[in-house]
Design a protein around this motif. Sequence first.
Motif, PDB file in Angstrom:
ATOM      1  N   MET A   1       0.612  -1.374   0.088  1.00 37.05           N
ATOM      2  CA  MET A   1      -0.048  -0.086  -0.033  1.00 37.05           C
ATOM      3  C   MET A   1       0.970   1.190  -0.201  1.00 37.05           C
ATOM      4  O   MET A   1       0.591   2.115  -0.919  1.00 37.05           O
ATOM      5  CB  MET A   1      -0.892   0.039   1.351  1.00 37.05           C
ATOM      6  CG  MET A   1      -2.187  -0.675   1.035  1.00 37.05           C
ATOM      7  SD  MET A   1      -3.356  -0.286   2.488  1.00 37.05           S
ATOM      8  CE  MET A   1      -3.113  -1.826   3.374  1.00 37.05           C
ATOM      9  N   PHE A   4       2.147   2.009  -3.308  1.00 34.65           N
ATOM     10  CA  PHE A   4       1.351   2.498  -4.241  1.00 34.65           C
ATOM     11  C   PHE A   4       1.057   3.883  -4.030  1.00 34.65           C
ATOM     12  O   PHE A   4       1.126   4.722  -5.083  1.00 34.65           O
ATOM     13  CB  PHE A   4       0.138   1.950  -4.200  1.00 34.65           C
ATOM     14  CG  PHE A   4       0.201   0.472  -4.875  1.00 34.65           C
ATOM     15  CD1 PHE A   4       0.363   0.404  -6.453  1.00 34.65           C
ATOM     16  CD2 PHE A   4      -0.226  -0.718  -4.151  1.00 34.65           C
ATOM     17  CE1 PHE A   4       0.327  -0.709  -7.118  1.00 34.65           C
ATOM     18  CE2 PHE A   4       0.001  -1.986  -5.182  1.00 34.65           C
ATOM     19  CZ  PHE A   4       0.148  -1.808  -6.323  1.00 34.65           C
ATOM     20  N   GLU A   5       1.141   4.200  -2.909  1.00 32.76           N
ATOM     21  CA  GLU A   5       0.895   5.659  -2.543  1.00 32.76           C
ATOM     22  C   GLU A   5       2.196   6.650  -3.041  1.00 32.76           C
ATOM     23  O   GLU A   5       1.932   7.474  -3.433  1.00 32.76           O
ATOM     24  CB  GLU A   5       1.012   5.967  -0.909  1.00 32.76           C
ATOM     25  CG  GLU A   5      -0.603   5.403  -0.400  1.00 32.76           C
ATOM     26  CD  GLU A   5      -1.834   6.098  -0.895  1.00 32.76           C
ATOM     27  OE1 GLU A   5      -1.410   7.101  -1.386  1.00 32.76           O
ATOM     28  OE2 GLU A   5      -2.706   5.615  -0.624  1.00 32.76           O
ATOM     29  N   PHE A 225     -11.823   4.951  -2.037  1.00 27.39           N
ATOM     30  CA  PHE A 225     -11.203   5.101  -0.928  1.00 27.39           C
ATOM     31  C   PHE A 225     -11.684   4.506   0.283  1.00 27.39           C
ATOM     32  O   PHE A 225     -11.408   3.739   0.863  1.00 27.39           O
ATOM     33  CB  PHE A 225     -10.248   6.233  -0.997  1.00 27.39           C
ATOM     34  CG  PHE A 225      -8.977   6.049   0.053  1.00 27.39           C
ATOM     35  CD1 PHE A 225      -7.779   5.514  -0.423  1.00 27.39           C
ATOM     36  CD2 PHE A 225      -9.134   6.624   1.237  1.00 27.39           C
ATOM     37  CE1 PHE A 225      -6.726   5.639   0.514  1.00 27.39           C
ATOM     38  CE2 PHE A 225      -8.402   6.419   2.182  1.00 27.39           C
ATOM     39  CZ  PHE A 225      -7.171   6.109   1.975  1.00 27.39           C
ATOM     40  N   PHE A 226     -12.420   5.748   0.676  1.00 27.95           N
ATOM     41  CA  PHE A 226     -13.217   5.553   1.995  1.00 27.95           C
ATOM     42  C   PHE A 226     -14.279   4.279   2.079  1.00 27.95           C
ATOM     43  O   PHE A 226     -14.517   4.026   2.878  1.00 27.95           O
ATOM     44  CB  PHE A 226     -13.693   6.915   2.199  1.00 27.95           C
ATOM     45  CG  PHE A 226     -12.920   8.123   2.637  1.00 27.95           C
ATOM     46  CD1 PHE A 226     -12.038   7.706   3.720  1.00 27.95           C
ATOM     47  CD2 PHE A 226     -12.878   9.255   2.017  1.00 27.95           C
ATOM     48  CE1 PHE A 226     -11.071   8.818   4.057  1.00 27.95           C
ATOM     49  CE2 PHE A 226     -11.987  10.113   2.420  1.00 27.95           C
ATOM     50  CZ  PHE A 226     -10.941   9.948   3.543  1.00 27.95           C
ATOM     51  N   SER A 227     -14.773   3.781   0.964  1.00 32.51           N
ATOM     52  CA  SER A 227     -15.737   2.670   1.085  1.00 32.51           C
ATOM     53  C   SER A 227     -15.138   1.518   1.053  1.00 32.51           C
ATOM     54  O   SER A 227     -15.816   0.378   1.022  1.00 32.51           O
ATOM     55  CB  SER A 227     -16.644   3.011  -0.060  1.00 32.51           C
ATOM     56  OG  SER A 227     -16.293   2.758  -1.108  1.00 32.51           O
ATOM     57  N   SER A 228     -13.708   1.501   0.983  1.00 30.18           N
ATOM     58  CA  SER A 228     -13.035   0.166   0.878  1.00 30.18           C
ATOM     59  C   SER A 228     -12.725  -0.307   2.360  1.00 30.18           C
ATOM     60  O   SER A 228     -12.629   0.459   3.204  1.00 30.18           O
ATOM     61  CB  SER A 228     -11.654   0.244   0.035  1.00 30.18           C
ATOM     62  OG  SER A 228     -10.858   0.964   0.666  1.00 30.18           O
ATOM     63  N   LYS A 229     -12.442  -1.534   2.457  1.00 27.95           N
ATOM     64  CA  LYS A 229     -12.438  -2.126   3.763  1.00 27.95           C
ATOM     65  C   LYS A 229     -11.389  -1.446   4.752  1.00 27.95           C
ATOM     66  O   LYS A 229     -11.789  -0.991   5.944  1.00 27.95           O
ATOM     67  CB  LYS A 229     -11.729  -3.541   3.626  1.00 27.95           C
ATOM     68  CG  LYS A 229     -11.898  -4.259   5.026  1.00 27.95           C
ATOM     69  CD  LYS A 229     -11.614  -5.925   4.924  1.00 27.95           C
ATOM     70  CE  LYS A 229     -11.714  -6.396   6.296  1.00 27.95           C
ATOM     71  NZ  LYS A 229     -11.298  -7.873   6.021  1.00 27.95           N
ATOM     72  N   TYR A 230     -10.196  -0.968   4.199  1.00 27.68           N
ATOM     73  CA  TYR A 230      -9.185  -0.331   5.026  1.00 27.68           C
ATOM     74  C   TYR A 230      -9.179   0.920   4.707  1.00 27.68           C
ATOM     75  O   TYR A 230      -8.236   1.858   5.091  1.00 27.68           O
ATOM     76  CB  TYR A 230      -7.688  -1.084   4.901  1.00 27.68           C
ATOM     77  CG  TYR A 230      -7.787  -2.449   5.333  1.00 27.68           C
ATOM     78  CD1 TYR A 230      -8.227  -2.712   6.570  1.00 27.68           C
ATOM     79  CD2 TYR A 230      -7.298  -3.575   4.603  1.00 27.68           C
ATOM     80  CE1 TYR A 230      -7.956  -3.946   6.929  1.00 27.68           C
ATOM     81  CE2 TYR A 230      -7.190  -4.761   5.141  1.00 27.68           C
ATOM     82  CZ  TYR A 230      -7.632  -5.069   6.325  1.00 27.68           C
ATOM     83  OH  TYR A 230      -7.628  -6.396   6.948  1.00 27.68           O
ATOM     84  N   GLY A 231     -10.164   1.689   4.160  1.00 23.07           N
ATOM     85  CA  GLY A 231     -10.306   3.115   3.745  1.00 23.07           C
ATOM     86  C   GLY A 231     -10.074   4.068   5.028  1.00 23.07           C
ATOM     87  O   GLY A 231      -9.934   5.156   4.747  1.00 23.07           O
ATOM     88  N   ARG A 232     -10.624   3.334   6.146  1.00 22.31           N
ATOM     89  CA  ARG A 232     -10.489   4.249   7.199  1.00 22.31           C
ATOM     90  C   ARG A 232      -9.460   3.826   8.251  1.00 22.31           C
ATOM     91  O   ARG A 232      -9.717   4.271   9.686  1.00 22.31           O
ATOM     92  CB  ARG A 232     -12.104   4.587   7.976  1.00 22.31           C
ATOM     93  CG  ARG A 232     -12.810   5.244   6.939  1.00 22.31           C
ATOM     94  CD  ARG A 232     -14.011   6.033   7.691  1.00 22.31           C
ATOM     95  NE  ARG A 232     -14.984   6.492   6.545  1.00 22.31           N
ATOM     96  CZ  ARG A 232     -14.934   7.668   5.827  1.00 22.31           C
ATOM     97  NH1 ARG A 232     -13.757   8.626   6.475  1.00 22.31           N
ATOM     98  NH2 ARG A 232     -15.544   8.239   5.293  1.00 22.31           N
ATOM     99  N   ALA A 235      -5.104   2.124   5.296  1.00 24.91           N
ATOM    100  CA  ALA A 235      -4.867   2.586   4.063  1.00 24.91           C
ATOM    101  C   ALA A 235      -4.479   4.083   4.341  1.00 24.91           C
ATOM    102  O   ALA A 235      -3.577   4.798   3.497  1.00 24.91           O
ATOM    103  CB  ALA A 235      -6.042   2.561   2.834  1.00 24.91           C
ATOM    104  N   LYS A 239      -0.783   5.805   3.795  1.00 26.32           N
ATOM    105  CA  LYS A 239      -0.631   7.322   3.255  1.00 26.32           C
ATOM    106  C   LYS A 239       0.391   8.396   4.090  1.00 26.32           C
ATOM    107  O   LYS A 239       1.330   8.909   3.687  1.00 26.32           O
ATOM    108  CB  LYS A 239      -1.945   8.390   3.271  1.00 26.32           C
ATOM    109  CG  LYS A 239      -2.763   8.017   1.936  1.00 26.32           C
ATOM    110  CD  LYS A 239      -4.007   8.815   1.956  1.00 26.32           C
ATOM    111  CE  LYS A 239      -4.610   8.494   0.460  1.00 26.32           C
ATOM    112  NZ  LYS A 239      -3.850   8.744  -0.596  1.00 26.32           N
ATOM    113  N   ARG A 402      -9.316  10.325   8.631  1.00 25.88           N
ATOM    114  CA  ARG A 402     -10.234   9.230   8.833  1.00 25.88           C
ATOM    115  C   ARG A 402     -11.674   9.664   9.065  1.00 25.88           C
ATOM    116  O   ARG A 402     -12.475   9.327   8.568  1.00 25.88           O
ATOM    117  CB  ARG A 402      -9.641   8.966  10.444  1.00 25.88           C
ATOM    118  CG  ARG A 402     -10.587   7.361  10.675  1.00 25.88           C
ATOM    119  CD  ARG A 402      -9.766   6.894  11.926  1.00 25.88           C
ATOM    120  NE  ARG A 402     -11.057   6.436  12.881  1.00 25.88           N
ATOM    121  CZ  ARG A 402     -11.352   4.845  12.424  1.00 25.88           C
ATOM    122  NH1 ARG A 402     -10.774   4.323  11.556  1.00 25.88           N
ATOM    123  NH2 ARG A 402     -12.365   4.324  13.314  1.00 25.88           N
TER     124      ARG A 402
END
Lengths: 407, 295
Positions: A1, A4-5, A225-232, A235, A239, A402
């Motif tokens: 992750m 990718f960032e 981003f925010f609706s994905s599992k680790y988005g909050r 992930a 960052k 978050r």
Amino acid sequence: MVWFEVKKVFSRASGKISLAVLAALLAVTCWLAVSHIDYVNADGDIVTGIRAVRMLRSDKEKWEGYITENVLRSVIRENAAINASDEARSENVKEQNKAYAKKQGFDDIRDMINRAFCSFREYNYYRADSITEEEVGGLYEQRVARLREWLYSEEVYDHYTEEERAFLIEQYESLKTPFYYAVSDGWQAVLYYAQTIVMIGMLVCGFLVSSVFSGEFQTKADAVFFSSKYGRSKAIAAKVKAGYLIVTVLYWILILSYSAIVLAATGTGGGNCAIQTSFTYGKSFYHITFFELWLLMVFGGYIGWLFILTLTMLVSVLTRSPVLAVMIPFIILFLPSFVGGFSVLSDMLGLWPDQLLNIGEAIMLFNLYRVGGHIAGALPVVFTMYSCLYLVLPPALYLAYRKTGID
Amino acid sequence: MELKLTEVTKKYGGFTAVDNISLTMTGGVYGLLGVNGAGKTTLMRMLCTLLKPTSGSITCDGRDIFAMDASYRGLLGYLPQDFGFYPDFTVRDYLRYIASIKGLRPAVAAKRTEELIGRVGLVKAADKKMKKLSGGMKRRAGIAQAMLNDPKILILDEPTSGLDPNERIRFRNLISELSEERMVLLSTHIVPDVEYIANEIWLMKDGVMVQSGTPDEVIASMPERVWICRTDKQTASKLMERYQVSNIKTEAQGAELRLIAAACPAEGARQTEASLEDVFLYYFGEKAGEENGVV
Ligand SMILES: Nc1ncnc2c1ncn2[C@@H]1O[C@H](COP(=O)(O)OP(=O)(O)O)[C@@H](O)[C@H]1O
Ligand SMILES: [Mg+2]
């Protein structure tokens, strides 16, 4: 992750441009630092660059060692002899240069004499010319006397308490004498342009990291981003890590290659000499060597980058805009020169984060602060303060990001 | 699995975008139909935990989805209406990145990425930058992204808008394929998008759910009937003023109208079976005509 960032940042055109700018900055500052050294040869012509460095060193090396009374006397003697020569007395600039050429070997020591025998806030290049061999022996006492004179002058009397005056005088008196002199031109060259590379580098890096968080809003990728599992959670942590990775790697590449290139070209000698043997840092009250000053500069710059760039990222999260965020480093760097005129603020500005990027200047300031009953110069205060402040920023960054989006 | 909305309301300041909606989803394809501004996106963003309802609750098997946090989002696949991505990433990198934030392990992510690239027909474009893709290809990358974690709940917000007719048909088939073994909520303002693939239709208007049920139930819910009548041009224009007309066929002598009326609107009119489009027209008025083209 995290990877990718990082890739996100550098896959953009702006990321690639920033890298190119940093590379150019490195090249230009190295060149400036090396060509900054000049030498007047026996014909009275000015030479610059690596040749100048070599010739200057071979002249100066003869004077390496402790600057005892005897050494000071021979400087006065040689200086007087050169002054009496036909070349020095000539009206012709070229001839005068030839005379100066002979002084270069002991010019650093001659400058110490100038400083010690001028009043504290003054500098007169010709002062050494009128010092006798008897007088020059009192150089180290003169140093302290000049400081004392200044501290009790009307100019600054109200500015310091009795305790603070005593602190500064004690700092001067306890400096080990006689000074040990060695050619430190290399370290001085590195230090001289360090702030340029550290400051401009940080501004460029501000462009890079400001998009780490706000890029999601800009591209509207935030919904996925925010609706994905680790988005909050993870992930966001990725960052934060990517931001620090970029800052850290770029900073150390920049500062270490700059230092290595400049030192390789100009020499690493003199690292263990007190900075007070130099013209630039001659009056500083900090007891450190050139190498220690370099360390302070390098780590100060890193803390400064971390603090200011984390603030940049935090603003990019709170405003969701990289534009406002990239202004933060600019504001921090340029605010002092706008409000600097007000002396009321000068104590406060001594603790402004830009000081960390500008250790070469900060080391010469006489601002004092009272911390828990102790008197301290600005540097220890700034180092401690921003290291601590910096530590609370990453969690703030994480939490702020978050919370975005849900309303 | 059961996704349940209980008296969900969302207000933006004083404006109510979603008004007291209670519904239950258990499986299959749900078609959320409504004109622009009906509140579809707002409803879907709440289901994706991007917005909190002003009041009411959303539960997944009895547990609040906001309290479930990551474990709920792990079940979710979402294609936003305004699908944003990282323009300088290649399709493959983009999908791998999204896979990572969805919690797929790298090896699984790589495999799943290739699988989905094939499934949505982006094999040739896999190494192209996202910004270089055509509108339809972007949308397919969007679907692939939503499918990465093999979601049990797939939410697609107007996935076909802006696509040309061929793309739209391919997309519809793709969605139909993907809808096995999961719950799909698909919003649109275009009736044919959901007419044949949705097991249940929700009609939404001004934040309110006006009808819900199977397509047949929704059609049956319409209190008026659909008529076809052939008349001269003069009568036709009169009829068009009085009734909602879902179709007009111009002919040499006059026109053939398809219209909605409680009772026989004109002499010689014959009643016909209502379609979902007629229902849409009935509930949403003339606006429905925009996309489906009254001649
Ligand atoms: N963030 C917002 N603030 C204020 N009003 C909004 C906001 N988002 C949507 N709306 C309004 O809520 C209504 C429903 O919007 P939306 O959910 O996007 O409808 P749809 O997706 O059906 O077109 C619209 O009238 C829109 O203007
Ligand atoms: Mg919408």
